[in-house]
Design an enzyme around this catalytic site. Structure first.
Site, short mmCIF file in Angstrom:
data_model
loop_
_atom_site.label_atom_id
_atom_site.label_comp_id
_atom_site.label_asym_id
_atom_site.label_seq_id
_atom_site.Cartn_x
_atom_site.Cartn_y
_atom_site.Cartn_z
N GLU A 58 -11.42 26.70 38.35
CA GLU A 58 -12.23 26.79 36.79
C GLU A 58 -10.81 27.12 35.99
O GLU A 58 -10.75 26.64 34.80
CB GLU A 58 -13.11 27.78 37.14
N ASN A 327 -3.93 18.76 44.16
CA ASN A 327 -4.56 17.87 43.10
C ASN A 327 -4.09 16.34 43.10
O ASN A 327 -3.15 16.16 42.68
CB ASN A 327 -4.10 18.46 41.68
#
Length: 413
Positions: A58, A327
């Site tokens: 987050e 990622n």
């Protein structure tokens, strides 16, 4: 809410000793002072925007958003909170020059929440993804502080649990000003567990709100097709090297870049390349791909991102072990098809979008990895379709930051 306040407070103090012992044993007893509400006290005239991202994922998701908030609302103080130690480390490192204050979020217990809010005194609170704190929400409503969940999502597993507690969440959601969801599916999930439909909006996904940078790379890649394995770990180095060896037998123009997540694995990689009789060079020695060099080992720091731009297909490491993946957007932003092993829990939401759009794939076994890569390199139509999907998925998701900023302008003005 008084009943919940009393019950949660009693339960908290009953379980606090056990929680404390568990935290100490696992060396995770950080931020206790702040979690009890002992945070910096802002002046009553300060206009504060509070952004909360529970943990690492987050926190990373809001990096670009925080920069834009600071630019668009220069008269406001920006506070960033996390709940986990890992998230706090990331926030302290990345946002020290953006946020005016980085600290921990309080335990969701009345005295700690009230002390926290009295000291920070935010004009608006933004919660990232799926952090639902009942008393915190109630206290914000009571103080007339607009409270929003942004980049909101609910996993299938959590959704099944939330549905069983709809009677509870329906009352909790009354204290929220709005929920800005990643997808229509997530938006409908929130509505089905009790959120008023007029408070639910679609914003897209913050993580896709990035732009490709112009990169200049010359490693001798011209005239070849390049397969890259980025951020590889110990257990998967041999998997990707063997996969490349098998692909090379079918596609003579195929070259390979491998970037270990930790440079201490370079020796291991060199041994494996020798084992499979593959010629290689080291990036640290200005090595280049050529007819005599099949593999370039990226044994330098900070170059992986631009190397994705010079490749044709990317394997994203940390996914054939228990790491949880890295990622994939760092490669996909350059319109490069991405593939990962089964362990992708760190970026599950991103992979869901990539896989549904056809821009990426998650494979379960090394054999499936070979088969997917074989399909991409062996079928130009499939490859071009996958490349186009990469571009389309960013085009469809982009705009989330602008959406949030416009919502903030409406609220703060």
């Amino acid at each position: 809410m008084l009943f919940i306040e009393v019950v949660t407070t009693i339960l908290f103090y009953l379980f606090l000793p056990f929680y404390f012992v568990e935290r100490v044993l696992h060396k995770k007893s950080y931020g206790w002072k702040e979690k009890f509400g002992n945070v910096k006290k802002f002046d009553k005239d300060d206009k504060v925007i509070l952004v909360h991202g529970c943990s690492v994922g987050e926190s990373l998701a809001v990096e670009n958003l925080l920069k834009v908030i600071k630019e668009k609302f220069p008269e406001h103080k920006l506070v960033m909170t996390t709940f986990t130690y890992a998230g706090q480390q990331i926030a302290q490192k990345k946002f020290a020059n953006i946020a005016d204050y980085v600290t921990y979020f309080p335990f969701d217990i009345a005295p700690f929440v009230n002390k926290f809010l009295s000291r920070i005194n935010p004009e608006m609170v933004i919660i990232v993804e799926t952090e639902i704190w009942p008393y915190f929400a109630y206290s914000c409503k009571k103080r007339q502080i607009p409270l929003y969940i942004i980049n909101a999502r609910i996993s299938d597993t959590s959704y099944n649990s939330y549905k069983k507690m709809k009677f509870f969440f329906k009352n909790v959601f009354k204290n929220y000003s709005g929920v800005l969801a990643q997808s229509n599916e997530d938006k409908e999930k929130f509505i089905s567990i009790g959120l008023d439909s007029d408070k639910a909006e679609l914003m897209g996904n913050l993580k896709f709100d990035i732009e490709a940078t112009a990169e200049k790379v010359d490693i001798g890649q011209e005239g070849y097709r390049v397969f890259i394995a980025g951020s590889t770990h110990h257990q998967e180095n041999e998997i990707v090297i063997k996969t490349y060896k098998d692909l090379k037998a079918k596609y003579s123009d195929l070259k390979f870049l491998i970037a270990p997540r930790h440079l201490e694995r370079v020796g291991e990689i060199k041994d494996l390349l020798q084992k499979y009789n593959l010629s290689y060079a080291l990036r640290s020695e200005n090595g280049r791909l050529s007819d005599k060099v099949d593999v370039l080992v990226l044994d330098t720091l900070g170059e992986l991102k631009k190397m994705y731009s010079a490749s044709d297909v990317a394997y994203i490491g940390g996914s054939f072990n228990k790491t949880g993946g890295h990622n994939p957007l760092e490669a996909a932003i350059f319109d490069k098809p991405v593939v990962s092993g089964p362990s992708i829990f760190n970026f599950k939401d991103i992979y869901e979008i990539l896989c549904k759009s056809g821009a990426g794939k998650v494979v379960k076994t090394p054999d499936e990895l070979f088969s997917y890569l074989d399909e991409l390199f062996g079928n130009s139509e499939t490859y071009n379709k996958t490349k186009a999907a990469c571009k389309n998925v960013f085009d469809s998701q982009r705009g989330a930051i602008e959406f949030v900023i416009n919502k903030m302008k409406d609220v703060l003005n």
